[in-house]
Design an enzyme around this catalytic site. Structure first.
Site, short mmCIF file in Angstrom:
data_model
loop_
_atom_site.label_atom_id
_atom_site.label_comp_id
_atom_site.label_asym_id
_atom_site.label_seq_id
_atom_site.Cartn_x
_atom_site.Cartn_y
_atom_site.Cartn_z
CG ASP A 8 -0.34 -0.26 2.43
OD1 ASP A 8 0.77 -0.60 2.44
OD2 ASP A 8 -1.05 -0.38 3.50
N GLY A 174 3.66 -1.08 12.33
CA GLY A 174 2.89 -0.10 12.86
C GLY A 174 3.75 0.88 13.71
CG HIS A 204 7.98 -2.85 10.69
ND1 HIS A 204 7.56 -3.88 10.05
CD2 HIS A 204 8.13 -1.69 9.66
CE1 HIS A 204 7.41 -3.57 8.65
NE2 HIS A 204 7.36 -2.19 8.58
CD GLU A 207 10.29 2.35 11.25
OE1 GLU A 207 10.24 3.13 9.98
OE2 GLU A 207 9.38 1.73 11.56
CG ASP A 285 9.58 1.61 4.67
OD1 ASP A 285 8.97 0.46 4.77
OD2 ASP A 285 9.98 2.35 5.47
CG ASP A 286 6.13 2.50 3.25
OD1 ASP A 286 5.26 1.65 2.82
OD2 ASP A 286 6.92 2.73 3.98
#
Length: 717
Positions: A8, A174, A204, A207, A285-286
């Site tokens: 996403d 998250g 994750h 981070e 990552d994104d």
């Protein structure tokens, strides 16, 4: 190879805008440029993971409940990854975020809600279909979402249902500061269930949160990999544990700044990971939130942090080794990540070794030390560059090897080490055994050491390459070379090829000054190549280097050559150029040597640039590292810096090599020095392995596996 990529977070901005408008979803901005800026949190004064994650509500809203949108974005993901040079990627997502009804759908709408199970099935099918279309491999990691512990049980059941059918692992993602994992909570139970079922696990952690979160992920979740992990540097004991156990760290440079997890690139903890040899990879990552893809992340590590190609290769190899692929696929992927097809043993000796061996044997050198030798053999002081002048130095190399069993073994093992240090996982090295046969120079008839036959030279080198391959984690295969000035050796050489084919020898080559010694119809060389073809031995030929395009044509027609060493003059014959392009004949490009031999006038006008631009089947090679003072890593840097070709092109160079994987030795044999690996599995050129693999002379089954693994490891066809 990319391991950390959120589906996403990897949508195209234009697609988000198209889907939002088609569904009447209100966007906070009016155009694409503003949308890109919005997703990167560019206007946020204080960067934080919390702010970074806010945009995902909008990203998931355009996908939710929409089968067509999911398929479209999965296809676009495959295409985008392929364009970046990715051959294998693991993409993660939480299916619940995309389940439910299309936002504008009402209860009586004809479009039914999608369940989480249906979301997973739609995406797996689309990734499989998109992978075939774009020549990559995509596997899925299902993600638990920290604010939603109630989804954990369902997610792990979906992992179990689709494990081995496209799903390879489980993740938890998250805001770790707001939603930490707790002992025996739903996340811990889900991860332990996944472990029991044999499902791979990443998490994750560290981070935006503390190093303690990493420790808990390792202890409570049995995580095999850690997403990000930057705060690891705050806990020396844990740092040493992660280093000792080889825990893989999925580093995402740009996102670490945008989430506020790291203050600056200059003081980035990942630099310490790299410097101290931790198991790390480089990831995007994104891409939509970072306005960066994995190719850009590699460039950042190269340009901003100053880490060279061996480090980038190590990152790619680390990713392959730490991937969640089944063990057999992973091993194959690792095995064949980097390939060099054109390197000459005699031109790849270490200068220090040549000086040492010459001194021991009383051989007079024209220089006094290794540095002077490097300059002398590179012909850098010759006003006119020519292939003839370039080859004049090879008798020096041959003389220190001739008849000397120990010298041959030493140089073969050094070759393996040097290739490994350059990141080569598979290499084909070429040599003419006759050049190194006979007696040690200066030896008399009554010397205890008897002369070596060509057969013995071949056996010594094959054994030494095999011995040297194991400690350095590479694979070396040999191509025996016919020497143009010596047609009388042709029959013996092809018989040696037949004897040792499948036992370390993979192919036959012809090398030497093609202008002085052209091939003639039905001569000894033609007969030798036709005999090799009849026996199923692979064939490559130096042609179109210093000679005309006609030489390339004759090698294809008379010698049935499958690959062409150099071939720069191909551009002089448009008909032949198109034949080579159509038939996917592999061209072994050696940038630096082409200048030093006078075959090409300048890098700026190099014919290989046209090979690349027009999509020919090419690879990048070092040729003779000692004579060129350049290893394979340097050649890749040259293509990147001087020619301006980006990482996807370099990756294509690597994948093109699986059918042509044999190192060229030319007419003389020594051992080529390549420096790309840095340490044990140090570098593996994203570009070289992907071209050299396709043209290798491996047996068909191994070649297919190699190609498969390279496709998994890098991602360009």
């Amino acid at each position: 190879v990319e391991l950390h990529n959120h589906f996403d977070g990897a949508l195209r901005p234009q697609t988000v805008m198209d889907l939002a408008r088609s569904k009447g979803i209100e966007l906070p901005v009016d155009n694409i440029e503003q949308l890109k800026r919005f997703f990167t949190c560019a206007d946020e004064e204080k960067k934080s993971l919390t702010a970074f994650l806010k945009v995902f509500d909008l990203l998931n809203s355009v996908l939710r409940g929409d089968r067509d949108a999911l398929r479209r974005c999965a296809f676009e993901f495959c295409e985008d990854q392929a364009k970046q040079g990715v051959l294998y990627t693991e993409v993660r997502y939480a299916p619940q975020l995309m389940s439910g009804k299309i936002p504008v759908a009402t209860e009586d709408a004809t479009t039914p809600s999608l369940t989480s199970d249906e979301v997973v099935q739609i995406l797996l099918d689309a990734f499989a279909e998109g992978s075939k279309r774009y020549g990559i491999k995509v596997r899925s990691i299902l993600a638990l979402i920290r604010p939603k512990p109630e989804w954990a049980a369902e997610t792990v059941e979906l992992c179990k249902k689709y494990f081995g059918k496209g799903v390879v692992g489980l993740d938890v993602a998250g805001d770790e500061a707001l939603f930490p994992v707790k002992a025996n909570d739903e996340f811990v139970k889900a991860f332990q269930e996944a472990k029991k079922f044999g499902i791979h696990r990443t998490a994750h952690a560290g981070e935006a949160g503390s190093a303690q979160n990493i420790r808990e992920s390792l202890d409570w979740l049995s995580a095999e990999r850690i997403g990000h992990g930057y705060h690891l540097v705050e806990d020396e004991e844990l740092f040493n544990r992660v280093k000792r156990d080889g825990v893989h760290l999925e580093v995402c440079p740009t996102s670490s700044i945008l989430t506020g997890s790291v203050v600056s690139f200059a003081s980035h903890p990942a630099k310490r990971f790299i410097n101290e040899g931790l198991n790390f990879s480089i990831n995007s990552d994104d891409s939509i939130c970072c306005n960066s893809d994995v190719a850009n992340e590699y460039k950042l590590v190269y340009n901003e942090w100053g880490f060279d190609f061996p480090i980038l290769a190590r990152a790619a190899l680390n990713a392959a080794r730490s991937s969640f692929l089944p063990e057999d696929e992973k091993k194959q992927l690792i095995k064949e990540l980097e390939v060099e097809l054109h390197t000459h043993l005699c031109g790849a000796l270490r200068a220090e070794t040549v000086v040492d061996l010459a001194k021991r044997k009383g051989i007079q050198l024209p220089v006094n030390n290794a540095e002077e030798l490097k300059r002398y053999v590179s012909c850098s002081e010759k006003e006119k560059k020519s292939l003839t002048a370039f080859l004049e130095v090879f008798p020096i190399f041959v003389s220190v090897l001739r008849g000397d069993r120990d010298a041959l073994r030493r140089c073969a093992i050094e070759f393996c080490e040097d290739q490994a240090s350059q990141g080569a996982l598979y290499t084909e090295v070429r040599f003419a055994p006759q050049l190194m046969s006979g007696k040690i120079p200066g030896a008399t008839e009554d010397t205890a050491s008897p002369p070596l036959t060509s057969d013995e030279v071949t056996q010594i080198l094959l054994d030494a390459f095999d011995e040297g391959s194991k400690p350095f984690g590479i694979k070396v295969r040999s191509i025996l070379t016919l020497s143009r000035p010596n047609p009388g050796w042709a029959v013996e050489t092809v018989e040696l090829c037949k004897k040792y084919f499948g036992k370390g020898v993979v192919g036959l080559d012809i090398a030497g000054d093609e202008t002085l010694y052209p091939i003639k119809a039905n001569d000894e060389f033609v007969k030798a190549f036709q005999e090799a073809k009849k026996f199923g031995i692979h064939r490559t030929a130096h042609a179109g280097e210093g000679g005309p395009a006609q030489n390339v044509r004759e090698c294809l027609d008379w010698l049935s050559a499958e690959r062409i060493g150099h071939g720069y003059r191909l551009v002089e014959d448009e008909e032949l150029f198109n034949i080579v392009k159509r038939d996917r004949v592999h061209l072994e490009v050696c940038p630096t040597s082409s200048i030093l031999t006078g075959s090409v006038a300048s890098f700026e006008n190099h014919p290989a640039k046209r090979f690349i631009e027009e999509g020919l089947n090419f690879s990048i090679n070092s040729d003779d590292s000692l004579c060129c003072n350049s290893g394979i890593a340097d050649e890749y840097k040259l293509v990147y810096n001087r020619w301006g070709f980006d990482f996807p092109i370099l990756a294509r160079a690597v994948i093109n090599q699986p059918n042509d994987i044999f190192l060229f030795l030319s007419q003389y044999c020594i051992i080529a020095k390549a420096k790309e690996k840095g340490d044990f599995f140090a570098m593996e050129r994203v570009t070289k392995a992907l071209n050299a693999a396709r043209s290798s002379f491996l047996p068909e089954d191994e070649k297919k596996q190699l190609i498969k693994d390279l496709e998994k490891a890098y991602g360009i066809k």
